[in-house]
Design a protein around this motif. Structure first.
Motif, PDB file in Angstrom:
ATOM      1  N   GLN A  47     -30.056  -8.070 -34.323  1.00  0.00           N
ATOM      2  CA  GLN A  47     -31.260  -8.728 -34.812  1.00  0.00           C
ATOM      3  C   GLN A  47     -32.268  -8.944 -33.679  1.00  0.00           C
ATOM      4  O   GLN A  47     -33.479  -8.848 -33.896  1.00  0.00           O
ATOM      5  N   LYS A  48     -31.765  -9.201 -32.506  1.00  0.00           N
ATOM      6  CA  LYS A  48     -32.641  -9.319 -31.343  1.00  0.00           C
ATOM      7  C   LYS A  48     -33.380  -8.009 -31.100  1.00  0.00           C
ATOM      8  O   LYS A  48     -34.593  -8.000 -30.847  1.00  0.00           O
ATOM      9  N   GLU A  49     -32.669  -6.895 -31.188  1.00  0.00           N
ATOM     10  CA  GLU A  49     -33.299  -5.591 -30.969  1.00  0.00           C
ATOM     11  C   GLU A  49     -34.334  -5.294 -32.057  1.00  0.00           C
ATOM     12  O   GLU A  49     -35.382  -4.693 -31.780  1.00  0.00           O
ATOM     13  N   LEU A  50     -34.067  -5.721 -33.288  1.00  0.00           N
ATOM     14  CA  LEU A  50     -35.030  -5.543 -34.366  1.00  0.00           C
ATOM     15  C   LEU A  50     -36.321  -6.295 -34.051  1.00  0.00           C
ATOM     16  O   LEU A  50     -37.432  -5.756 -34.220  1.00  0.00           O
ATOM     17  N   ASP A 108     -46.022 -10.097 -39.535  1.00  0.00           N
ATOM     18  CA  ASP A 108     -47.462 -10.303 -39.424  1.00  0.00           C
ATOM     19  C   ASP A 108     -47.825 -11.641 -38.785  1.00  0.00           C
ATOM     20  O   ASP A 108     -49.014 -11.931 -38.573  1.00  0.00           O
ATOM     21  N   LEU A 109     -46.824 -12.461 -38.451  1.00  0.00           N
ATOM     22  CA  LEU A 109     -47.114 -13.678 -37.689  1.00  0.00           C
ATOM     23  C   LEU A 109     -47.723 -13.351 -36.331  1.00  0.00           C
ATOM     24  O   LEU A 109     -48.347 -14.212 -35.704  1.00  0.00           O
ATOM     25  N   LYS A 110     -47.560 -12.122 -35.886  1.00  0.00           N
ATOM     26  CA  LYS A 110     -48.205 -11.721 -34.633  1.00  0.00           C
ATOM     27  C   LYS A 110     -49.716 -11.874 -34.725  1.00  0.00           C
ATOM     28  O   LYS A 110     -50.380 -12.150 -33.725  1.00  0.00           O
ATOM     29  N   GLN A 111     -50.259 -11.710 -35.940  1.00  0.00           N
ATOM     30  CA  GLN A 111     -51.696 -11.903 -36.141  1.00  0.00           C
ATOM     31  C   GLN A 111     -52.098 -13.350 -35.877  1.00  0.00           C
ATOM     32  O   GLN A 111     -53.242 -13.624 -35.498  1.00  0.00           O
ATOM     33  N   MET A 112     -51.159 -14.274 -36.079  1.00  0.00           N
ATOM     34  CA  MET A 112     -51.410 -15.685 -35.831  1.00  0.00           C
ATOM     35  C   MET A 112     -51.038 -16.093 -34.409  1.00  0.00           C
ATOM     36  O   MET A 112     -50.979 -17.282 -34.094  1.00  0.00           O
ATOM     37  N   GLY A 113     -50.756 -15.119 -33.563  1.00  0.00           N
ATOM     38  CA  GLY A 113     -50.504 -15.410 -32.160  1.00  0.00           C
ATOM     39  C   GLY A 113     -49.053 -15.484 -31.756  1.00  0.00           C
ATOM     40  O   GLY A 113     -48.746 -15.813 -30.609  1.00  0.00           O
ATOM     41  N   SER A 114     -48.126 -15.201 -32.683  1.00  0.00           N
ATOM     42  CA  SER A 114     -46.706 -15.292 -32.341  1.00  0.00           C
ATOM     43  C   SER A 114     -46.335 -14.192 -31.352  1.00  0.00           C
ATOM     44  O   SER A 114     -46.619 -13.016 -31.579  1.00  0.00           O
ATOM     45  N   ARG A 115     -45.688 -14.593 -30.276  1.00  0.00           N
ATOM     46  CA  ARG A 115     -45.293 -13.655 -29.238  1.00  0.00           C
ATOM     47  C   ARG A 115     -43.802 -13.751 -28.904  1.00  0.00           C
ATOM     48  O   ARG A 115     -43.167 -12.763 -28.582  1.00  0.00           O
ATOM     49  N   GLU A 116     -43.255 -14.952 -28.995  1.00  0.00           N
ATOM     50  CA  GLU A 116     -41.869 -15.178 -28.570  1.00  0.00           C
ATOM     51  C   GLU A 116     -41.059 -15.751 -29.723  1.00  0.00           C
ATOM     52  O   GLU A 116     -41.519 -16.650 -30.440  1.00  0.00           O
ATOM     53  N   VAL A 117     -39.849 -15.225 -29.890  1.00  0.00           N
ATOM     54  CA  VAL A 117     -38.941 -15.690 -30.941  1.00  0.00           C
ATOM     55  C   VAL A 117     -37.660 -16.209 -30.308  1.00  0.00           C
ATOM     56  O   VAL A 117     -37.091 -15.568 -29.425  1.00  0.00           O
ATOM     57  N   ILE A 118     -37.229 -17.371 -30.785  1.00  0.00           N
ATOM     58  CA  ILE A 118     -35.907 -17.876 -30.436  1.00  0.00           C
ATOM     59  C   ILE A 118     -35.021 -17.618 -31.640  1.00  0.00           C
ATOM     60  O   ILE A 118     -35.234 -18.194 -32.715  1.00  0.00           O
ATOM     61  N   ARG A 123     -38.270  -4.523 -31.344  1.00  0.00           N
ATOM     62  CA  ARG A 123     -38.973  -3.341 -31.837  1.00  0.00           C
ATOM     63  C   ARG A 123     -40.265  -3.720 -32.567  1.00  0.00           C
ATOM     64  O   ARG A 123     -41.210  -2.927 -32.625  1.00  0.00           O
ATOM     65  N   LEU A 124     -40.288  -4.923 -33.120  1.00  0.00           N
ATOM     66  CA  LEU A 124     -41.488  -5.395 -33.804  1.00  0.00           C
ATOM     67  C   LEU A 124     -42.509  -5.987 -32.842  1.00  0.00           C
ATOM     68  O   LEU A 124     -43.589  -6.410 -33.256  1.00  0.00           O
ATOM     69  N   GLY A 125     -42.157  -6.021 -31.565  1.00  0.00           N
ATOM     70  CA  GLY A 125     -43.116  -6.456 -30.549  1.00  0.00           C
ATOM     71  C   GLY A 125     -42.956  -7.871 -30.053  1.00  0.00           C
ATOM     72  O   GLY A 125     -43.819  -8.376 -29.319  1.00  0.00           O
ATOM     73  N   PHE A 126     -41.861  -8.551 -30.413  1.00  0.00           N
ATOM     74  CA  PHE A 126     -41.626  -9.917 -29.959  1.00  0.00           C
ATOM     75  C   PHE A 126     -40.732  -9.921 -28.715  1.00  0.00           C
ATOM     76  O   PHE A 126     -39.846  -9.069 -28.578  1.00  0.00           O
ATOM     77  N   SER A 127     -40.937 -10.883 -27.844  1.00  0.00           N
ATOM     78  CA  SER A 127     -39.928 -11.174 -26.838  1.00  0.00           C
ATOM     79  C   SER A 127     -38.934 -12.135 -27.470  1.00  0.00           C
ATOM     80  O   SER A 127     -39.311 -12.980 -28.287  1.00  0.00           O
ATOM     81  N   VAL A 128     -37.661 -12.020 -27.119  1.00  0.00           N
ATOM     82  CA  VAL A 128     -36.615 -12.723 -27.866  1.00  0.00           C
ATOM     83  C   VAL A 128     -35.645 -13.426 -26.936  1.00  0.00           C
ATOM     84  O   VAL A 128     -35.222 -12.877 -25.916  1.00  0.00           O
TER      85      VAL A 128
END
Length: 290
Positions: free
Chosen positions: A62-65, A24-34, A68-73
């Motif tokens: 874990q990257k694929e997970l 749900d961090l996507k609600q706070m604007g999260s788009r990219e995960v390292i 699937r949740l909508g993050f670029s990784v």
């Protein structure tokens, strides 16, 4: 506000649960995960030489997970030490948040008692989200103590009215602007000061603290919150925060990582450290400006 975040992985299933917990961090604007793994983390593979054939495959899952949740990784593997690598990655990538789990098979931050966890918290100049994991009864699998970090649930903000607490409040304001509309504003008066002041002085302090909390509430109301409870308690600040956190359906605790009287050498005994070690809820620590 958290467009780019870093998730520390120990390659175990526990990290999978951390990933699911923070979607749900996507609600706070999260788009990219390292997705970060350090070779310093004791893990499932017996030696560093096995990382290529074993560790990278787990990071890929874990990257694929995350995808699937909508993050670029992006995947990063550190070799210089957990703290050094995290600080470097946050600076180079301009990341706005680091996420770690407090349990997990072989994690260096086990129960926040491991020295590496203390080092991370002590050195962090970045917001740090600590996700509590708990062992599932009858097995070795560890899952998040809460089902999900949800911004539709109530957020507990703890303040000592310090500059760092005010900085944490500015983060809370941004969350409210993005749709987090239920909060509690807590100040715990320190019982250790009992003998220093008369009853009349304590009544005056109470009135001052209530006015301060009312001002914070007014600020959140202006930002669009629908609910902002004011809580003034008395006792050991860390214990009071932990007790209040159990009383309602809170999603997480947000607070400054150093408060009044912060001294670098004594940080590990601070209120924020005690709360992070013992809270069943996720804890978001906002560092002081240094």
């Amino acid at each position: 506000m958290y467009e780019k975040i870093v998730i520390a992985s120990d390659l175990s299933e526990a990290t999978d649960h951390v990933i699911n917990c923070i979607q749900d961090l996507k609600q706070m604007g999260s788009r990219e995960v390292i997705l970060f793994h350090s070779l310093d983390i004791k893990c499932l593979y017996p030696s560093q030489s096995d990382l290529t054939q074993f560790g990278e495959s787990l990071l890929y899952k874990q990257k694929e997970l995350l995808k699937r949740l909508g993050f670029s990784v992006k995947v990063e593997i550190g070799k210089s030490g957990i703290v050094q690598d995290l600080c470097r990655i946050v600076e180079e990538e301009n990341a706005s948040l680091v996420v770690i789990g407090t349990h997990g098979r072989g994690m260096a931050f086990d129960a926040l008692l491991g020295s590496e966890a203390h080092k991370i918290m002590h050195a962090a100049r970045f917001p740090l989200l600590i996700i509590r994991l708990q062992r599932v009864e009858g097995g070795n699998v560890q899952k998040c103590a809460v089902d999900r970090l949800s911004f539709s649930k109530k957020i507990l903000y703890a303040t000592d009215f310090s500059d760092t607490a005010q900085r944490a409040f500015s983060y809370l304001e941004k969350m409210v602007e993005r749709g987090a509309h239920r909060t509690s504003l807590l100040h715990a008066q320190d019982r250790r000061r009992t003998g220093e002041h008369s009853l009349e002085q304590w009544l005056e302090f109470n009135a001052i603290d209530i006015r301060r909390l009312e001002m914070l509430k007014s600020s959140l109301m202006a930002k669009g919150t629908r609910e902002a409870d004011i809580l003034l308690t008395y006792g050991s600040p860390a214990a009071e925060i932990l007790n209040v956190a159990k009383r309602d359906d809170y999603s997480f605790i947000i607070m400054g990582s150093q408060g009044r009287g912060y001294v670098k050498e004594t940080f590990l005994g601070s209120v924020s450290n005690k709360v992070a070690r013992h809270a069943s809820l996720p804890v978001l620590l906002i560092p002081a400006l240094r």
